[in-house]
Design a protein around this motif. Sequence first.
Motif, PDB file in Angstrom:
ATOM      1  N   ASN A  26       0.843  -1.220   0.000  1.00  9.45           N
ATOM      2  CA  ASN A  26       0.000   0.000   0.000  1.00  9.45           C
ATOM      3  C   ASN A  26       0.867   1.255   0.000  1.00  9.45           C
ATOM      4  O   ASN A  26       0.602   2.206  -0.739  1.00  9.45           O
ATOM      5  CB  ASN A  26      -0.925   0.029   1.223  1.00  9.45           C
ATOM      6  CG  ASN A  26      -2.001  -1.040   1.116  1.00  9.45           C
ATOM      7  OD1 ASN A  26      -2.253  -1.558   0.015  1.00  9.45           O
ATOM      8  ND2 ASN A  26      -2.598  -1.407   2.237  1.00  9.45           N
ATOM      9  N   LYS A  30       2.273   1.752  -3.362  1.00 14.65           N
ATOM     10  CA  LYS A  30       1.229   2.197  -4.303  1.00 14.65           C
ATOM     11  C   LYS A  30       0.934   3.669  -4.125  1.00 14.65           C
ATOM     12  O   LYS A  30       0.713   4.406  -5.091  1.00 14.65           O
ATOM     13  CB  LYS A  30      -0.062   1.391  -4.073  1.00 14.65           C
ATOM     14  CG  LYS A  30      -0.106   0.125  -4.891  1.00 14.65           C
ATOM     15  CD  LYS A  30      -1.460  -0.569  -4.796  1.00 14.65           C
ATOM     16  CE  LYS A  30      -1.306  -1.974  -5.347  1.00 14.65           C
ATOM     17  NZ  LYS A  30      -2.135  -2.946  -4.680  1.00 14.65           N
ATOM     18  N   GLN A  31       0.895   4.119  -2.853  1.00 12.52           N
ATOM     19  CA  GLN A  31       0.531   5.513  -2.591  1.00 12.52           C
ATOM     20  C   GLN A  31       1.657   6.504  -2.879  1.00 12.52           C
ATOM     21  O   GLN A  31       1.411   7.708  -2.963  1.00 12.52           O
ATOM     22  CB  GLN A  31       0.055   5.655  -1.146  1.00 12.52           C
ATOM     23  CG  GLN A  31      -1.425   5.287  -1.016  1.00 12.52           C
ATOM     24  CD  GLN A  31      -1.768   4.734   0.343  1.00 12.52           C
ATOM     25  OE1 GLN A  31      -1.088   5.039   1.315  1.00 12.52           O
ATOM     26  NE2 GLN A  31      -2.815   3.916   0.419  1.00 12.52           N
ATOM     27  N   ILE A  82       4.794  -0.996 -13.442  1.00 10.42           N
ATOM     28  CA  ILE A  82       3.793  -0.194 -12.719  1.00 10.42           C
ATOM     29  C   ILE A  82       3.741   1.263 -13.162  1.00 10.42           C
ATOM     30  O   ILE A  82       2.966   2.043 -12.617  1.00 10.42           O
ATOM     31  CB  ILE A  82       3.931  -0.304 -11.177  1.00 10.42           C
ATOM     32  CG1 ILE A  82       5.241   0.330 -10.685  1.00 10.42           C
ATOM     33  CG2 ILE A  82       3.862  -1.734 -10.710  1.00 10.42           C
ATOM     34  CD1 ILE A  82       5.312   0.402  -9.165  1.00 10.42           C
ATOM     35  N   LYS A  95       5.527   3.862 -12.691  1.00 15.68           N
ATOM     36  CA  LYS A  95       5.795   4.890 -11.679  1.00 15.68           C
ATOM     37  C   LYS A  95       7.261   5.281 -11.824  1.00 15.68           C
ATOM     38  O   LYS A  95       8.101   4.405 -12.027  1.00 15.68           O
ATOM     39  CB  LYS A  95       5.527   4.311 -10.286  1.00 15.68           C
ATOM     40  CG  LYS A  95       5.451   5.347  -9.180  1.00 15.68           C
ATOM     41  CD  LYS A  95       5.252   4.664  -7.839  1.00 15.68           C
ATOM     42  CE  LYS A  95       3.849   4.124  -7.641  1.00 15.68           C
ATOM     43  NZ  LYS A  95       2.996   4.889  -6.787  1.00 15.68           N
ATOM     44  N   LEU A 108       2.697  -5.307  -7.471  1.00 12.03           N
ATOM     45  CA  LEU A 108       2.071  -3.979  -7.524  1.00 12.03           C
ATOM     46  C   LEU A 108       1.388  -3.721  -8.868  1.00 12.03           C
ATOM     47  O   LEU A 108       0.683  -2.724  -9.027  1.00 12.03           O
ATOM     48  CB  LEU A 108       3.154  -2.904  -7.333  1.00 12.03           C
ATOM     49  CG  LEU A 108       3.817  -2.849  -5.960  1.00 12.03           C
ATOM     50  CD1 LEU A 108       5.110  -2.046  -6.028  1.00 12.03           C
ATOM     51  CD2 LEU A 108       2.854  -2.237  -4.946  1.00 12.03           C
ATOM     52  N   SER A 109       1.602  -4.610  -9.811  1.00 10.74           N
ATOM     53  CA  SER A 109       1.119  -4.320 -11.167  1.00 10.74           C
ATOM     54  C   SER A 109      -0.182  -5.059 -11.463  1.00 10.74           C
ATOM     55  O   SER A 109      -0.584  -5.958 -10.735  1.00 10.74           O
ATOM     56  CB  SER A 109       2.164  -4.714 -12.202  1.00 10.74           C
ATOM     57  OG  SER A 109       2.065  -6.096 -12.475  1.00 10.74           O
TER      58      SER A 109
END
Length: 350
Positions: free
Chosen positions: A41, A44-45, A72, A74, A172-173
């Motif tokens: 989490n 992700k954030q 992902i 990012k 995460l993906s």
Amino acid sequence: EKGIFEHFMLKEIHEQPTVIRRIMKGYIHDSSININQSLLNDLKQSSRIYILAAGTSMHAGIVGKKIIEDLIKKPVEVHIASEFAYNTPLIDPNAFFILISQSGETADLRTCLTKLKKQDYKTLTITNVITSTLARESLYALEIFAGPEIAVASTKAYVAQIAMLFILAYALSDKAIDIQYELSKTAQAMENFLLSDSHIRDLVVKYINTKHAFYIGRGMDYATSLEAALKLKEISYIHTEGFAAGELKHGTIALIEDKTPVIAIISHESINLNTRSNLEETVSRGAIPIVITLESLKSDGDDIILEDVHPLLTPILTILPAQLIAYYASYELGYDIDKPRNLAKSVTVE
Ligand code: M6R
């Protein structure tokens, strides 16, 4: 114990397929990933991920950046720990930090961690020693299960770090990858390659009398070139540079002399022709070309061919011949392979 192997480094090189299978057992159960949900989490954030590391672990970080950004989408920045500690760049306020360290004791990283904690940043250490200082002092820790690494030149920890970053990014993906299949296939391809390494030794014997050597590559293969060059120089003392294939002609090509080995790593279709033409540029200045590539990209006269694996996992495979080249170069030159001069396994001073 070294068992049937003459040196720890060779033993650790050969353990690598097992290490990949062990890390899979540690984190993948029935195709689902077993990683702390609050770590996922927080990642992700975050708006941006920073990877801090030194040496070989930093090279794993560069590969990890490509894997994470691909899976992902990012942004990821990779920083040399000793630079980050005192020349800190502008940091995104919503940043997440990943520290990669085989030993978990590297002083440059400990300095970074102390500073990051003071500023309340969230941190994860990826390490081979889960009881280490960095693992204990960061918010989260993930163990890479490589088993004790004795040789100063890091091999199995490097591939385990990359596998860990792949598993983490996959968790995460939302990409549909059969992760178990892809990692097992990579482990199998490693094993197949390691079954016969005599041609690598022959290659090394042929070109051992050189003062300089170069590894070149683009993208992921550039990261592998950096790691391949570090391996060769740290245990054979042959001056070796890892270079972005297209950058060589902007100056460094001046160092190419008659019979300088230039080793090109080519693991992606998109860079195949460009890297090959960069290699040709060095050949016309007298270089001896050596190509490490994949079955699907091979052409006549290529020296080292590996099986095709998932495009994000090729660095785990293409580093193997380079590790063996380093090992046999040091062997042929009669050096102390497991304990090279001027180096310690864990660097606990800044
Ligand atoms: O234990 P660490 O991963 O933090 O160590 C970082 C470097 O000192 C280490 O990778 C070093 O570059 C190795 N000798 C490379 O083979």
